[in-house]
Write an enzyme that holds these catalytic residues in place. Sequence first.
Site, PDB file in Angstrom:
ATOM      1  N   CYS A  87      38.491  -2.628   3.059  1.00  0.00           N
ATOM      2  CA  CYS A  87      38.292  -1.732   1.915  1.00  0.00           C
ATOM      3  C   CYS A  87      39.397  -1.939   0.866  1.00  0.00           C
ATOM      4  CB  CYS A  87      38.213  -0.286   2.406  1.00  0.00           C
ATOM      5  SG  CYS A  87      37.504   0.844   1.194  1.00  0.00           S
ATOM      6  N   HIS A 196      34.317  -0.310   7.275  1.00  0.00           N
ATOM      7  CA  HIS A 196      35.494   0.036   8.075  1.00  0.00           C
ATOM      8  C   HIS A 196      35.291  -0.153   9.577  1.00  0.00           C
ATOM      9  CE1 HIS A 196      38.032   1.987   4.946  1.00  0.00           C
ATOM     10  NE2 HIS A 196      36.869   2.060   4.333  1.00  0.00           N
ATOM     11  N   GLU A 198      37.487  -0.368  11.770  1.00  0.00           N
ATOM     12  CA  GLU A 198      38.493   0.388  12.534  1.00  0.00           C
ATOM     13  C   GLU A 198      38.038   1.810  12.825  1.00  0.00           C
ATOM     14  OE1 GLU A 198      38.450   0.221   9.400  1.00  0.00           O
ATOM     15  OE2 GLU A 198      39.682   1.707   8.378  1.00  0.00           O
TER      16      GLU A 198
END
Lengths: 229, 92
Positions: A87, A196, A198
């Site tokens: 991002c 994302h 993560e």
Amino acid sequence: MSARIGVVTFPGTLDDIDAARAVRIGGAEPVNLWHADEDLAGIDAVILPGGFSYGDYLRCGAISRFAPLMTRVIERAHEGMPVLGICNGFQILCESHLLPGALARNDGLHFVCRDQWLRVENSNTAWTTAYSPDSEILVPLKNGEGRFVADDYTLDQLEGEGRVVFRYLRGNPNGSYRDIAGICNENGNVVGLMPHPEHAVEDLTGPSLDGVGLITSVIENYVAQESFA
Amino acid sequence: MARVVVDVSLKPEILDPQGRAVQGALGRLGLEGVADVRQGKQFVIELEGELDQEQRAKLEELAGSLLSNPVIEDYTVSINESTDSGSTAGAN
């Protein structure tokens, strides 16, 4: 010895804690780094996490690019160290010219926040070897300026060289050219993506566990290198 | 005292959704015949003393690296000095 993966915090970074948790869940040791540091603390790879570094002032990632730590990251990236930008981290990698193109405002002007299907189109990069070719993964996406743009020559080059790493499936959230969600550099050690991974590492908080593969990929490659060393 | 104005705009081929939204609002507020709107930004930089060649070169360099992203943006640099009303313009 487990791989040491740095996670850089800039003023305004939001996802450094989640990125560090993902590193730990993946089986590596997270190393917290501060943007003003000049020493990479012996890391084997580094993640530039999401957020709004420097408040997104000027352009997303434009000021972070000149942070003292980024000078070292750029040097090591050219030497082959794995670098992942998520991002805002992807925006910083583009502003640093480690990756081509740029991220512009979403075509619908809205900040988009949803779970997003992606296809892993290149499973040979430092961060994607744990995925089987063309696997489909589900990870959160949240951005206001995530529309990947580049000129046709660059886009053709990325496609021709297999450097489109992730592509949006079942709907393009932001008008990114050719549905591109993530790309890599020529050597495949620098990868950037808007969604994302993560945030997709635990049942409690994520829509899947599909994001762990980025971390396990870089660990596998690290272990392979160590065993040859 | 010198005043340097750097104007930055999206390249013509890059979609400008903010400009498009402004275009819609202008029409709704009664301005007819708006063919296009592009939104940009302007930096007004004031420098002490007169500009030397080194500063001019540095300004040009920073306009094309820090102040704009040449992948998606064009820029122009206009220099107005109190003793020199001439201006230079460059586009990348």
